[in-house]
Structures are given as C-alpha cells and as structure tokens.
Design a protein around this motif. Structure first.
Motif, short mmCIF file in Angstrom:
data_model
loop_
_atom_site.label_atom_id
_atom_site.label_comp_id
_atom_site.label_asym_id
_atom_site.label_seq_id
_atom_site.Cartn_x
_atom_site.Cartn_y
_atom_site.Cartn_z
N ASN A 31 1.09 -1.27 -0.01
CA ASN A 31 -0.37 -0.12 -0.06
C ASN A 31 0.70 1.48 0.24
O ASN A 31 2.00 1.52 1.01
CB ASN A 31 -0.80 -0.32 1.46
N PHE A 33 0.45 5.72 -0.69
CA PHE A 33 -0.42 6.63 -0.13
C PHE A 33 -0.52 8.36 -0.80
O PHE A 33 0.93 8.42 -0.29
CB PHE A 33 -0.92 6.70 1.16
N GLN A 100 1.24 2.64 9.24
CA GLN A 100 1.41 3.65 7.97
C GLN A 100 2.75 4.20 8.06
O GLN A 100 2.88 4.83 9.48
CB GLN A 100 0.87 4.54 6.93
N GLU B 32 -10.12 0.56 14.39
CA GLU B 32 -9.11 0.96 14.59
C GLU B 32 -8.65 1.90 14.86
O GLU B 32 -8.70 2.12 13.83
CB GLU B 32 -7.49 -0.01 13.21
N PHE B 34 -5.64 5.21 15.98
CA PHE B 34 -3.89 5.21 15.90
C PHE B 34 -4.12 6.62 16.67
O PHE B 34 -4.44 7.41 16.01
CB PHE B 34 -3.32 5.20 14.71
N TYR B 36 -1.31 9.64 16.07
CA TYR B 36 -0.15 10.06 14.71
C TYR B 36 0.46 11.23 16.00
O TYR B 36 -0.10 12.19 15.83
CB TYR B 36 0.20 9.74 13.97
N LEU B 46 4.01 6.91 14.18
CA LEU B 46 3.14 6.20 14.89
C LEU B 46 3.49 6.58 16.74
O LEU B 46 4.86 6.57 16.48
CB LEU B 46 3.22 4.75 14.87
N ARG B 49 -0.95 2.67 18.62
CA ARG B 49 -2.49 1.98 18.22
C ARG B 49 -3.24 1.67 19.11
O ARG B 49 -3.00 0.57 19.85
CB ARG B 49 -1.87 1.21 16.76
N TYR B 86 -1.92 13.29 16.01
CA TYR B 86 -3.33 13.14 14.46
C TYR B 86 -3.95 11.98 15.35
O TYR B 86 -3.51 11.32 15.42
CB TYR B 86 -2.75 13.11 13.50
N SER B 93 -8.34 -2.81 6.82
CA SER B 93 -6.99 -3.31 7.44
C SER B 93 -6.55 -3.62 6.45
O SER B 93 -5.60 -3.15 5.71
CB SER B 93 -6.55 -4.28 8.82
N ASN B 94 -7.44 -3.90 5.80
CA ASN B 94 -6.66 -4.61 4.00
C ASN B 94 -5.98 -3.07 2.90
O ASN B 94 -5.18 -3.40 2.16
CB ASN B 94 -8.15 -5.12 3.28
N THR B 95 -7.04 -2.22 2.53
CA THR B 95 -6.02 -1.29 2.00
C THR B 95 -5.08 -0.06 2.94
O THR B 95 -3.78 0.55 2.45
CB THR B 95 -6.77 -0.30 1.41
N GLY B 96 -5.26 -0.22 4.50
CA GLY B 96 -4.92 0.23 5.29
C GLY B 96 -5.03 1.67 4.86
O GLY B 96 -4.31 2.61 6.32
N LYS B 97 -6.00 2.24 4.62
CA LYS B 97 -6.48 4.13 4.42
C LYS B 97 -6.09 4.51 5.65
O LYS B 97 -7.64 3.31 6.64
CB LYS B 97 -7.41 4.26 3.86
N LEU B 98 -5.99 5.40 5.90
CA LEU B 98 -6.56 6.33 7.52
C LEU B 98 -7.46 6.81 7.40
O LEU B 98 -6.81 8.28 6.09
CB LEU B 98 -5.55 6.23 8.47
N PHE B 100 -7.97 10.73 9.33
CA PHE B 100 -7.57 12.00 10.06
C PHE B 100 -8.65 12.68 10.81
O PHE B 100 -9.23 13.40 10.06
CB PHE B 100 -6.40 12.18 9.59
N GLY B 101 -8.06 12.98 11.87
CA GLY B 101 -8.21 14.34 12.70
C GLY B 101 -7.60 15.73 12.09
O GLY B 101 -7.28 15.27 11.26
#
Lengths: 111, 110
Positions: A31, A33, A100, B32, B34, B36, B46, B49, B86, B93-98, B100-101
C-alpha cells in the motif's frame, strides 16, 4: 527500519505547470498513499494504491493523478498546477494490516 | 459518515501537568484507531495503536466505544512532548487507508 523517501523537500512551480512528486519505499509494502497536510484541516487523502498499476481516489483527488508502475514507487502528478495546490504533501506506505510509515514531506509552492 | 474530530487546535500546559488530547470518531463498524505524532522538523510517526494497548513515551489511549472516543493521555507532560498530534481511524485493515483528524498542537511550557 522502513524508509519512505520523497524526492524533494521544497519545490516551487508556476501556475499551469505539470508537477511530479515522487515517492519511493524500500520495504516491499503493498500500500502507498499521498496526502496533503494543511493547517486546521489535518491530513487529507488524495490517492492511494494497494498494488502495482492499481489506484483509488481518496477524499480530494480533483486536479491530481497518480502513477504506480513499480511496487516501490508512487508518483503524484499535478496536471496543471494552481495556487490552491500550494501545500505540504506527504507520502506513506504500509504492509497490509499494519500502520503507515511516512516520508519527510514535500513543501510545494505554486506561484 | 466516517469522521475523526479533534476539538482542540491548541493545547497548552505546564511541564508536569496532566495532558489529555481529545479524539472522537464516527464509524459504524469496529474501528482501528491510532495516534500519530509530528515533532518539529520531523516526519509524522506512529505513537500508538489501540489494539497494542501499549504505553509509549508515557502516553496511553483507551478506546471507548460507548462514547466513540480515543483520547490520548499522559499523567505528567514533558517539554519534549511538544508536537502536533493526529488521531486517525482505519476503516479497513486491507488497504491500510486512514482517516485523520484535524490535529492538535500540544505546547508544554517550562
């Protein structure tokens, strides 16, 4: 240790130019980004990729495109740069199910 | 809608005081979460988590599903804790996309 490298720390371009931001990671992560970071707005996802030649739009893809021809490299392209694209751009990579890892960022100014 | 909200842009405390950085989320599934951190002139990294349930640099965060919160706490702030923090949510969890605030700047005064 994971290394995510962005090609430039600072970049100044002119309105209307085509701009390329490059990102390389050395940990064979699936992945990758691209985010832009603006004060008061946090990080906003532009595009991401979960495999070579695969890409998906994030929250703010307008005016941007991406390319992922090799697993380790993910390029962000500003087709015709505009002043509202002046920002800090962050690249990140991750293994599936893992957090990440970020690069140092590219501060892009469009004049 | 999936959203992460950090209500404070700036939190200023004195050294040795307790710190709580607020994070609220909106998500219909099992998230999930986190935290940062970005220190001055350093890359975003990070901090912790929620599934690890660790304490990193004295910071802890507990997921409260009832209140949909994931506040970051430290009992005694240190000057080196000054940074941008943040909160982020992973919807998959497959793409890991997050997601953020907006971020909170923590300023610890001597």
């Amino acid at each position: 240790d994971v290394k995510v490298t962005q090609s430039s720390r600072y970049l100044v371009k002119r309105t209307g130019e085509k701009v390329f931001l490059e990102c390389v990671q050395d940990m064979d992560h699936e992945n990758m980004f691209w985010y832009r970071q603006d004060p008061g707005l946090g990080l906003r996802l532009i595009y991401f990729s979960y495999d070579v030649k695969m890409k998906e739009k994030g929250d703010i893809p307008e005016g941007y495109s991406v390319s992922r021809e090799k697993k380790e490299r993910f390029s962000l392209i500003l087709e015709s740069a505009s002043t509202n694209q002046t920002s800090m751009y962050l690249c990140a990579s991750s293994q599936q199910g893992m957090p990440q890892h970020f690069g140092d960022g590219t501060r892009l100014s469009i004049l | 809608a999936q959203r992460v909200t950090q209500p404070e842009k700036l939190l200023s405390v004195f050294k040795g005081a307790p710190v709580e950085l607020k994070c609220n989320y909106s998500y219909s599934g099992s998230p999930e979460l986190f935290w940062y951190v970005q220190y001055s002139r350093q890359r975003l990294q990070l901090l912790l988590r929620h599934i690890s349930r660790e304490s990193i640099k004295g910071f802890t965060a507990d997921l409260n599903k009832g209140e949909t919160s994931f506040h970051l706490k430290k009992p005694f702030a240190q000057e080196e804790d000054s940074a941008m923090y943040y909160c982020a949510l992973s919807p998959s969890s497959n793409t890991g996309k997050l997601i953020f605030g907006q971020g909170t700047t923590l300023q610890v005064k001597p």
